[in-house]
Design a protein around this motif. Structure first.
Motif, short mmCIF file in Angstrom:
data_model
loop_
_atom_site.label_atom_id
_atom_site.label_comp_id
_atom_site.label_asym_id
_atom_site.label_seq_id
_atom_site.Cartn_x
_atom_site.Cartn_y
_atom_site.Cartn_z
N VAL A 18 0.84 -1.19 0.00
CA VAL A 18 0.00 0.00 0.00
C VAL A 18 0.88 1.24 0.00
CG1 VAL A 18 -1.74 1.29 1.29
CG2 VAL A 18 -1.77 -1.21 1.31
N ARG A 19 0.55 2.20 -0.88
CA ARG A 19 1.19 3.51 -0.84
C ARG A 19 0.21 4.46 -0.19
NH1 ARG A 19 4.92 5.50 -5.32
NH2 ARG A 19 5.50 6.70 -3.49
N ALA A 20 0.62 5.04 0.90
CA ALA A 20 -0.24 5.95 1.65
C ALA A 20 0.65 6.93 2.42
CB ALA A 20 -1.11 5.17 2.64
N ARG A 21 0.06 8.03 2.82
CA ARG A 21 0.82 8.99 3.62
C ARG A 21 1.05 8.41 5.00
NH1 ARG A 21 0.55 14.79 1.46
NH2 ARG A 21 1.84 15.20 3.27
N LEU A 22 2.30 8.33 5.39
CA LEU A 22 2.68 7.82 6.70
C LEU A 22 3.24 8.97 7.54
CD1 LEU A 22 4.50 4.53 5.66
CD2 LEU A 22 2.11 4.81 6.31
N ARG A 23 3.04 8.89 8.82
CA ARG A 23 3.59 9.90 9.72
C ARG A 23 4.89 9.41 10.32
NH1 ARG A 23 -1.23 12.55 13.27
NH2 ARG A 23 -2.42 13.34 11.51
N ASN A 24 5.94 10.17 10.11
CA ASN A 24 7.25 9.89 10.72
C ASN A 24 7.86 8.55 10.30
OD1 ASN A 24 7.05 12.34 12.21
ND2 ASN A 24 5.76 11.27 13.68
N LEU A 25 7.43 7.99 9.19
CA LEU A 25 7.97 6.73 8.69
C LEU A 25 8.09 6.80 7.18
CD1 LEU A 25 5.71 4.13 10.54
CD2 LEU A 25 8.09 4.62 11.06
N TYR A 26 9.09 6.11 6.65
CA TYR A 26 9.18 5.93 5.20
C TYR A 26 8.38 4.71 4.80
CZ TYR A 26 13.04 9.27 5.20
OH TYR A 26 13.81 10.39 5.33
#
Length: 88
Positions: A18-26
């Motif tokens: 899954v490609r999604a916006r992550l917080r503080n993670l690549y």
């Protein structure tokens, strides 16, 4: 940004990428849901290295973080030298 997802097989099990916006993670490898998440804002080398890193975690969960980083980095370098390019 919309999530993009695909399903692959890793060691006989179905995993989702899954490609999604992550917080503080690549990236993130979730063994409970068999889901690999890669931050949707990553492109180029950063995307490739992160995806490979998380795939290695999924396939070989017991190897050290240092080994995962080393192997993913080596694969990223070789693929780029061989002309790998991702169509965005």
């Amino acid at each position: 940004m919309a999530r993009r997802q695909r399903t692959i097989e890793i060691a006989g099990a179905r995993w989702h990428i899954v490609r999604a916006r992550l917080r503080n993670l690549y990236g993130l490898c979730d063994y409970a849901t068999r889901t690999i998440k890669v931050d949707a804002r990553l492109t180029g080398t950063d995307y490739l290295d992160t995806l490979l890193h998380e795939l290695i975690h999924a396939r070989w969960p017991d190897i050290s973080e240092e080994s995962v980083q080393e192997f993913a980095g080596m694969l990223t370098t070789v693929l780029e030298q061989e002309g790998y390019r991702r169509d965005e």
